[in-house]
Design an enzyme around this catalytic site. Structure first.
Site, mmCIF file in Angstrom:
data_model
loop_
_atom_site.group_PDB
_atom_site.id
_atom_site.type_symbol
_atom_site.label_atom_id
_atom_site.label_comp_id
_atom_site.label_asym_id
_atom_site.label_seq_id
_atom_site.Cartn_x
_atom_site.Cartn_y
_atom_site.Cartn_z
ATOM 1 C CG ASN A 150 -1.147 1.197 -1.808
ATOM 2 O OD1 ASN A 150 -1.816 0.993 -2.955
ATOM 3 N ND2 ASN A 150 0.135 1.282 -1.451
ATOM 4 C CB SER A 225 5.206 -6.087 -6.492
ATOM 5 O OG SER A 225 5.388 -6.650 -8.058
ATOM 6 C CD GLU A 244 5.240 4.426 -6.751
ATOM 7 O OE1 GLU A 244 5.698 3.950 -5.263
ATOM 8 O OE2 GLU A 244 3.623 5.085 -5.948
ATOM 9 C CB CYS A 278 5.191 2.236 -1.784
ATOM 10 S SG CYS A 278 4.412 3.537 -2.754
#
Length: 472
Positions: A150, A225, A244, A278
Site C-alpha cells: 500500500n 497483515s 507494524e 492500516c
C-alpha cells in the site's frame, strides 16, 4: 524485464513474474524472481558489508542518505507514475507518497548526525567515586525489511533509511504486487553510495520466512497483515522485531466538534487510496446529540468522491489491489447488511473499484467493525457518554491510531491516557502521520516503533563504557 538487486548488483533469476496495473489489468513490467540461493547470497553480502557500514562515520551515512533524498525528488514524476501503475493508488495520493519519501530519507540523513549517546555520573555511591559512564548505541547487523503493497516506496524508505543511518545493512523483500518502486529505490541508493549495504530481493513469502529465521539476520522490520507478522515473530522469538500491523481505527466526535471539518477529514481518512491503509478511518463514534447532523455533513462529501482511474489526477478512490481483496470487502459488507446493518451510501461494486461505503447499525461482532476491512468502508455509531466512547474505541483487538474531534483539552488528555492505541490525533483523523514521529501500535497492531530516530533505536543496541579513576 526488471532484475532484482543483490549487494548493489543487478541479478536476473530463472523465473519472471508479471506486475499488473490493478485498474486496467495491463502488464506494467516483468520482474525477475529471486530464489532462496539469491536470498542466501544477499544475506551473506549483508553480513560481509556490515563490517564496513558499522565503522562508517556519521558524515558518510548522512551524505549517502541525503543524496538518495535528492534523487527521489529529482525522479518524483517517474516514481509517482510507477506507484499509480503497480499499486492502483490515485495519482494525487501517489504524489504525496513520493514527497514523503523525500522527507523520510532526509530525516534519516539528519538523524544519522544526531545518533549519539550520553554521559552519566556513576559516582552516586561511596564505593563508585571517580567513575563515569559513557553510553553509546551500536548497529545490530543485517536487517530484513519486509514491506507491504500500500505504500510501496515510503514504507520501504522507513526500513532502509533508519537501517543505513544507524550503520546496518539491509535486505528488502517488497510486496509481490508492487516491487517496482522498491527496486527503483534500491538503484537510487546504489548510485548514492550504499552499494553492498542494500539488496532488494523479489523473493517468495516462504523464503522470507526462512530468511527471518536465519542467524545472519539481526533484526526484522515487518509491515503487513497481523497474522503474518505475529507468525514471523513466533518463528524467530529471540530476534529483535518491529511489527507494524493492522488496525480498525476509531474516531471520536464530541458535540463541541466542528462537524464540517470532522466530516471533511473523515471523508478523506476513510477512503483515501480506497481505504487500503492500516490507519484508515474505520469506526466513527459520534455523540448522540450531533449524530444526525454529522451524517448529513458526511454523506454528501463521500458521495462526491471521484471513483475510477487512478491515473486521472482528479480521482479520489481507485481500485482495490486485486480481485481477491474486492471480493472480500464485498462479502463483508453483504454479511453486515444481511445481519441488519444499513447502508447510508455505497455498498456496491464498481469493478475493479468498490464504491465508498458508510454503514450504520453495525454490531460490534460484524467483520466490518471488529476486523480490518482494508477497503473503502466506514461505520458510524452513536454514543451517549464520553466513557462509552472510550469503551467503544477500545473494544477491539487492535490499537494502532485513533482520532478525536473536540475543543475540550481535558477530554483530549483523558483519551490520550485511556484509549489504548500507539497514537492519538487531536481534531483530525487517525490517518495522519508525520514521518519523524514515533509510529506503531499496541495489542494486535504491532510491536516496536517506526519514525526515523525511534526506528534507529530499535535497530541498534546500547552499550555502556564505565570509566574509572577520574577526577570528577
Amino acid at each position: 524485464m526488471r532484475p532484482f538487486l543483490v549487494a548493489g548488483e543487478h541479478v536476473t533469476g530463472a523465473e519472471t513474474r508479471a506486475v499488473r496495473d490493478p485498474y486496467t489489468g495491463d502488464v506494467v513490467d516483468e520482474v525477475a524472481v529471486a530464489s532462496w540461493a539469491d536470498v542466501d547470497r544477499a544475506l551473506a553480502a549483508a553480513q560481509t558489508a556490515f563490517e564496513t557500514t558499522r565503522e562508517q562515520s556519521a558524515y558518510e551515512r548522512s551524505k549517502m542518505l541525503s543524496a538518495a533524498s535528492i534523487a527521489i525528488r529529482e525522479r518524483a514524476e517517474e516514481l509517482t507514475n510507477l506507484i499509480v501503475s503497480e499499486g492502483g493508488k490515485p495519482y494525487k495520493n501517489a504524489k504525496v507518497e513520493v514527497a514523503r519519501a523525500v522527507s523520510t530519507m532526509q530525516w534519516a540523513a539528519e538523524e544519522a548526525k544526531r545518533f549519539t549517546g550520553e554521559l552519566i555520573r556513576l559516582d552516586t555511591e561511596e564505593t563508585a567515586k571517580g567513575r563515569m559512564g559513557l553510553v553509546r548505541r551500536f548497529p545490530l547487523g543485517p536487517v530484513l525489511g519486509i514491506a507491504p503493497f500500500n505504500f510501496p516506496l515510503n514504507l520501504v524508505c522507513h526500513k532502509v533509511g533508519p537501517a543505513l543511518a544507524a550503520g546496518n545493512t539491509i535486505v528488502v523483500k517488497p510486496a509481490s504486487a508492487t516491487p517496482l518502486s522498491a527496486l527503483t529505490l534500491g538503484d537510487i541508493l546504489v548510485e548514492a553510495g550504499s552499494r553492498e549495504a542494500i539488496s532488494v530481493v523479489t523473493a517468495s513469502s516462504a523464503d522470507a520466512e526462512r530468511a527471518a529465521q536465519d542467524d545472519r539476520v539481526a533484526k526484522i522490520s515487518f509491515t503487513g497483515s497481523t497474522d503474518v507478522g505475529w507468525k514471523l515473530k513466533s518463528l524467530a522469538p529471540r530476534k529483535k522485531f518491529t511489527l507494524e500491523l493492522g488496525g480498525n481505527a476509531p474516531v471520536i466526535i464530541e458535540p463541541d466538534a466542528d462537524l464540517e471539518h470532522a466530516a471533511d477529514r473523515v471523508s478523506y481518512g476513510g477512503f483515501y487510496q480506497a481505504g487500503q491503509s492500516c490507519i484508515s478511518v474505520q469506526r466513527v463514534l459520534v455523540q448522540q446529540s450531533v449524530f444526525d447532523a454529522f451524517c448529513s455533513a458526511l454523506l454528501p462529501r463521500v458521495e462526491a468522491l471521484v471513483v475510477g482511474d487512478p491515473h486521472d489526477p482528479d480521482t479520489d478512490v481507485g481500485p482495490l489491489i486485486d480481485s481477491g481483496a474486492l471480493d472480500r470487502v464485498d462479502t463483508w459488507v453483504r454479511e453486515a447488511l444481511d445481519g441488519g446493518a444499513r447502508a447510508l451510501t455505497g455498498a456496491k461494486r464498481d469493478d475493479p473499484c468498490y464504491r465508498p461505503t458508510v454503514l450504520a447499525d453495525v454490531r460490534p461482532d460484524m467483520k466490518v467493525s471488529c476486523r480490518e476491512v482494508f477497503g473503502p468502508v466506514v461505520t458510524v455509531a452513536a454514543y451517549e457518554t464520553f466513557d462509552e466512547a472510550i469503551d467503544l474505541a477500545n473494544d477491539t483487538e487492535y490499537g494502532l491510531q485513533a482520532g478525536i474531534f473536540t475543543s475540550d483539552i481535558g477530554r483530549v488528555f483523558r483519551a490520550h491516557r485511556d484509549v489504548r492505541v500507539g497514537g492519538l490525533v487531536h481534531n483530525d483523523v487517525s490517518a495522519f502521520r508525520a514521518d519523524q514521529m514515533p509510529y506503531g501500535g499496541v495489542k494486535a497492531s504491532g510491536y516496536g516503533r517506526e519514525g526515523l530516530r525511534y526506528a534507529m533505536q530499535d535497530m541498534s543496541e546500547t552499550r555502556i563504557l564505565v570509566l574509572s579513576g577520574l577526577d570528577l
